[in-house]
Design a protein around this motif. Structure first.
Motif, PDB file in Angstrom:
ATOM      1  N   THR A 173      -4.625 -12.047   0.171  1.00  0.00           N
ATOM      2  CA  THR A 173      -5.013 -10.832  -0.535  1.00  0.00           C
ATOM      3  C   THR A 173      -5.046  -9.646   0.411  1.00  0.00           C
ATOM      4  N   ARG A 174      -5.609  -9.853   1.591  1.00  0.00           N
ATOM      5  CA  ARG A 174      -5.677  -8.754   2.557  1.00  0.00           C
ATOM      6  C   ARG A 174      -4.282  -8.301   2.971  1.00  0.00           C
ATOM      7  N   PHE A 175      -3.394  -9.246   3.249  1.00  0.00           N
ATOM      8  CA  PHE A 175      -2.039  -8.866   3.639  1.00  0.00           C
ATOM      9  C   PHE A 175      -1.341  -8.121   2.506  1.00  0.00           C
ATOM     10  N   GLY A 176      -1.542  -8.589   1.275  1.00  0.00           N
ATOM     11  CA  GLY A 176      -0.919  -7.918   0.135  1.00  0.00           C
ATOM     12  C   GLY A 176      -1.404  -6.483  -0.015  1.00  0.00           C
ATOM     13  N   LYS A 177      -2.711  -6.279   0.116  1.00  0.00           N
ATOM     14  CA  LYS A 177      -3.258  -4.934  -0.045  1.00  0.00           C
ATOM     15  C   LYS A 177      -2.873  -4.038   1.136  1.00  0.00           C
ATOM     16  N   MET A 178      -2.902  -4.591   2.355  1.00  0.00           N
ATOM     17  CA  MET A 178      -2.516  -3.782   3.500  1.00  0.00           C
ATOM     18  C   MET A 178      -1.041  -3.416   3.445  1.00  0.00           C
ATOM     19  N   SER A 179      -0.211  -4.306   2.903  1.00  0.00           N
ATOM     20  CA  SER A 179       1.211  -3.995   2.738  1.00  0.00           C
ATOM     21  C   SER A 179       1.382  -2.848   1.748  1.00  0.00           C
ATOM     22  N   GLU A 180       0.596  -2.861   0.666  1.00  0.00           N
ATOM     23  CA  GLU A 180       0.642  -1.760  -0.303  1.00  0.00           C
ATOM     24  C   GLU A 180       0.261  -0.447   0.368  1.00  0.00           C
ATOM     25  N   LEU A 181      -0.796  -0.486   1.184  1.00  0.00           N
ATOM     26  CA  LEU A 181      -1.247   0.730   1.861  1.00  0.00           C
ATOM     27  C   LEU A 181      -0.196   1.219   2.850  1.00  0.00           C
ATOM     28  N   ASP A 182       0.421   0.290   3.559  1.00  0.00           N
ATOM     29  CA  ASP A 182       1.470   0.649   4.517  1.00  0.00           C
ATOM     30  C   ASP A 182       2.649   1.299   3.798  1.00  0.00           C
ATOM     31  N   GLN A 183       3.042   0.714   2.674  1.00  0.00           N
ATOM     32  CA  GLN A 183       4.135   1.283   1.890  1.00  0.00           C
ATOM     33  C   GLN A 183       3.764   2.657   1.339  1.00  0.00           C
ATOM     34  N   LEU A 184       2.499   2.815   0.968  1.00  0.00           N
ATOM     35  CA  LEU A 184       2.041   4.092   0.415  1.00  0.00           C
ATOM     36  C   LEU A 184       2.186   5.205   1.442  1.00  0.00           C
ATOM     37  N   PHE A 185       1.777   4.944   2.681  1.00  0.00           N
ATOM     38  CA  PHE A 185       1.907   5.964   3.714  1.00  0.00           C
ATOM     39  C   PHE A 185       3.360   6.165   4.122  1.00  0.00           C
ATOM     40  N   SER A 186       4.169   5.111   4.030  1.00  0.00           N
ATOM     41  CA  SER A 186       5.565   5.214   4.451  1.00  0.00           C
ATOM     42  C   SER A 186       6.423   5.945   3.424  1.00  0.00           C
ATOM     43  N   ILE A 187       6.103   5.771   2.133  1.00  0.00           N
ATOM     44  CA  ILE A 187       6.948   6.344   1.077  1.00  0.00           C
ATOM     45  C   ILE A 187       6.350   7.631   0.524  1.00  0.00           C
ATOM     46  N   VAL A 188       5.153   7.520  -0.082  1.00  0.00           N
ATOM     47  CA  VAL A 188       4.519   8.715  -0.661  1.00  0.00           C
ATOM     48  C   VAL A 188       4.027   9.632   0.449  1.00  0.00           C
ATOM     49  N   GLY A 189       3.460   9.032   1.502  1.00  0.00           N
ATOM     50  CA  GLY A 189       2.823   9.823   2.545  1.00  0.00           C
ATOM     51  C   GLY A 189       3.763  10.594   3.445  1.00  0.00           C
ATOM     52  N   LYS A 190       5.036  10.206   3.507  1.00  0.00           N
ATOM     53  CA  LYS A 190       5.942  10.903   4.436  1.00  0.00           C
ATOM     54  C   LYS A 190       6.129  12.367   4.052  1.00  0.00           C
ATOM     55  N   ALA A 191       5.767  12.716   2.814  1.00  0.00           N
ATOM     56  CA  ALA A 191       5.868  14.119   2.393  1.00  0.00           C
ATOM     57  C   ALA A 191       4.873  14.995   3.142  1.00  0.00           C
TER      58      ALA A 191
ATOM     59  N   VAL B 191      -2.341  13.268  14.204  1.00  0.00           N
ATOM     60  CA  VAL B 191      -3.380  12.640  13.376  1.00  0.00           C
ATOM     61  C   VAL B 191      -2.733  11.754  12.321  1.00  0.00           C
ATOM     62  N   TYR B 192      -1.687  12.276  11.668  1.00  0.00           N
ATOM     63  CA  TYR B 192      -1.019  11.481  10.633  1.00  0.00           C
ATOM     64  C   TYR B 192      -0.335  10.267  11.250  1.00  0.00           C
ATOM     65  N   GLU B 193       0.331  10.475  12.372  1.00  0.00           N
ATOM     66  CA  GLU B 193       0.994   9.348  13.032  1.00  0.00           C
ATOM     67  C   GLU B 193      -0.021   8.295  13.462  1.00  0.00           C
ATOM     68  N   GLY B 194      -1.211   8.747  13.859  1.00  0.00           N
ATOM     69  CA  GLY B 194      -2.263   7.803  14.222  1.00  0.00           C
ATOM     70  C   GLY B 194      -2.702   6.966  13.039  1.00  0.00           C
TER      71      GLY B 194
END
Length: 636
Positions: free
Chosen positions: A87-105, A559-562
């Protein structure tokens, strides 16, 4: 002949039961949670005839399942650990994808904003360039808002998942309590019920870490995390969720037994439930707060830069982004515990965005002092600002504003200085002429005080012309009010007068003095203005590479890269933990299967053996009958 027939009959019945058990094993080879069964066969009591003890046959004394309690406990624990890691890996993967896709803006929009600031440096009076800069500022806030709202949506999603987990746990515990009741009625002899009980316990282990307490007649009480009794005999506990205290969206686990409901601790509940709560309260909350630090840093840096220059009409620049210390934001950073008996209203004001940590703080009042504890457990007693009794100075770049009401000893609060900032930041400037590209000069010549230019009235006939550098002296020793004197660069007096509070209004400009200003302090002021002036725009462009965040060690982009680096590292660590948990679970599963699972080769051999025994016993019956018939014929 009767004894021979009886012995043969017992052999047939025993072999028949053995074949039945073996056939049942073979039929359930693919049944999840099925434990292999064996029939225990014993010899019948012998009889004493003519001085000899002779056997009387055999019988099946019991049918048991092959079950290892230790291996089953190990399997349940490994299931819980695997579910938590998965569960933790699944949720952290979602968060990682969120910053990589939506967050790159976010970093892309920030780069675009600085590109337009550089264009403003080249063409400070061009309205088209100014309009583009405002548009890019709006795109940046939209990127912050989108990512911030997505993160807050993740919180709601986790809460919905927790609702589903709680509902399923309640369904399982109700079934387990019913099985316990049925087992008591049959003295624990129903092997199918025992298998079903284990299957439910293993499923329950996916959601929470279970601790099984065996009782008589196959009854099992079940605890979650070693502290929450989920099933006590035939009585299940009903789990639920209630609003968090003091942060409402951080829902808490409750337990209801009879008419009593209590809030349960979740620090060691384990399983999927533990992973979801940890992700929401730690990983997700941390990402929201750190993104908020960046949003506050961007807004504060540009707003301060605006205040340090003149707009296209020669006025002191106004905020480009929303005020980071607006009343709604300062109050929203404080969460009040429901058990507080005092009425004290508090707010958190950001003093220095570079010192913000993105952490959460616990605040308490002991009857005399306010004490603040950071995320590392360091406690500090807050002291009052000597120049402002309603402001309490606290560490890490923020202060506490004391409002109306009275605190009571034991009152507690949670402070989140940067939470929600990314989702709420916005552009408040709608006129491109308001961008402050031109600069002015304001410096402290002597003393420790600092001055801030509040406004300039270009229509005032007394306003000094371009190129005139004024010197302002203050004197707090005069009564009934402090006084000021203003002179030009040749030392000629331009104006004198008294002022109240901390604001000097003279010659068409307004100047605010900070509380550290004292008698003898002197300031120089140059309010020269020209539409082609780009001095402040140059300073604004320098924000792109200025290390104004992280205690002066990081740029805004850093800060964002961190954040992304931290999330990516945690995701990788979660993946490694999942791989380890999968190995442990596989080993535990294989251990249970090796002992309790069905081996088709072994069962096939048993089937043949018991078939031969059946046939042999039946042949004995035939021999007994033929012998009896022969004897009967001989006496006719």
């Amino acid at each position: 002949m009767a004894d021979l027939m009886s012995i043969a009959r017992s052999g047939v019945l025993a072999a028949q039961k053995q074949m039945g058990v073996t056939s049942n094993n073979i039929a359930n080879v693919g049944t999840e949670g099925y434990n292999r069964q064996v029939a225990e066969q014993r010899t019948s009591e012998s009889t004493h005839i003519a001085g000899h003890f002779l056997g009387t046959g055999t019988y099946v004394s019991d049918v048991k399942r092959i079950y290892n309690d230790y291996a089953q406990r190990e399997l349940s624990l490994s299931i819980s650990q695997h579910s938590q890691a998965e569960t933790r890996f699944g949720k952290m993967s979602e968060l990682d994808q969120l910053f990589s896709i939506v967050g790159k803006a976010v970093p892309n929009s920030l780069n675009t904003l600085f590109e337009n600031v550089n264009n403003l440096v080249d063409m400070p009076s061009d309205l088209g360039v100014r309009e583009n800069l405002l548009t890019s500022a709006g795109q940046l806030t939209a990127a912050f808002n989108s990512l911030g709202q997505e993160l807050e949506g993740q919180v709601r999603q986790v809460n919905q998942q927790l609702d589903g987990v709680v509902d399923r746990v309640n369904a399982i515990t109700a079934e387990l309590a019913d099985i316990n009741l049925q087992l008591q009625k049959v003295n624990g002899q129903d092997l199918q019920l025992l298998d079903q009980q284990d299957r439910l316990i293993n499923e329950l282990a996916e959601y929470v870490q279970v601790n099984v307490i065996p009782q008589d007649m196959g009854v099992k009480s079940v605890m979650a995390g070693g502290s929450i009794m989920l099933v006590a005999g035939e009585t299940p506990m009903q789990l639920g969720l209630t609003s968090g205290d003091p942060i409402t969206h951080e829902t808490r686990l409750t337990g209801t037994s009879g008419d009593q409901t209590v809030v349960l601790g979740t620090s060691a509940v384990g399983g999927e439930m533990q992973a979801l709560m940890d992700y929401r309260n730690q990983d997700l909350a941390g990402a929201i707060q750190k993104l908020g630090v960046m949003a506050l840093g961007v807004a504060d840096a540009f707003n301060q830069s605006q205040a340090a220059g003149f707009d296209l009409d020669g006025n002191v620049g106004q905020n480009l982004f929303s005020d980071i210390n607006s009343p709604n934001m300062t109050i929203g950073r404080v969460a009040v515990y429901a058990g507080n008996t005092g009425t004290q209203a508090l707010g958190v004001e950001i003093d220095d965005t570079s010192a913000l940590t993105g952490g959460r703080y616990d605040l308490s009042f002991d009857g005399t002092d306010y004490q603040i504890t950071d995320q590392y457990g360091t406690t500090t007693t807050l002291s009052a600002d000597p120049n402002d009794a309603t402001r309490l100075i606290s560490p890490d770049g923020f202060s506490l504003r004391v409002g109306a009401g009275t605190p009571a000893a034991g009152d507690k609060w949670t402070l989140t200085p940067s939470a929600g900032a990314a989702a709420s930041i916005e552009v408040v400037m709608d006129n491109p002429r308001g961008l402050a590209a031109a600069g002015y000069g304001l410096e402290t010549v002597t003393g420790n005080g600092e001055a801030t230019l509040l406004a300039v009235d270009r229509t005032n006939p007394n306003l000094p012309g371009n190129g005139e550098v004024m010197t302002i002296d203050v004197d707090y020793s005069t009564t009934p009010s402090p006084t000021y004197s203003i002179s030009d660069s040749q030392g000629n007096a331009l104006a004198t007068g008294a002022f109240t509070g901390n604001q000097i209004d003279a010659l068409g400009f307004s100047l605010a003095l900070d509380p550290d200003t004292a008698t003898g302090d002197q300031f120089s002021l140059d309010i020269s203005f020209g539409p082609g002036d780009n001095r402040n725009a140059v300073n604004m462009a320098g924000l792109a590479t200025a290390k104004i965040m992280g205690g002066g060690n990081a740029t805004m982009t850093d800060v964002y890269e961190g954040i992304t680096t931290s999330v990516g590292g945690q995701t990788r660590a979660a993946e490694v933990a999942l791989d380890s948990a999968e190995t442990v679970k596989m080993q535990a599963t294989e251990r249970v299967a090796a002992e309790s699972g069905v081996n088709l080769d072994e069962e096939a051999a048993n089937l043949m053996r018991f078939q031969q025994a059946y046939q042999a016993s039946a042949r004995i019956m035939t021999v007994a009958k033929e012998t009896f018939d022969t004897l009967f014929a001989a006496v006719r």
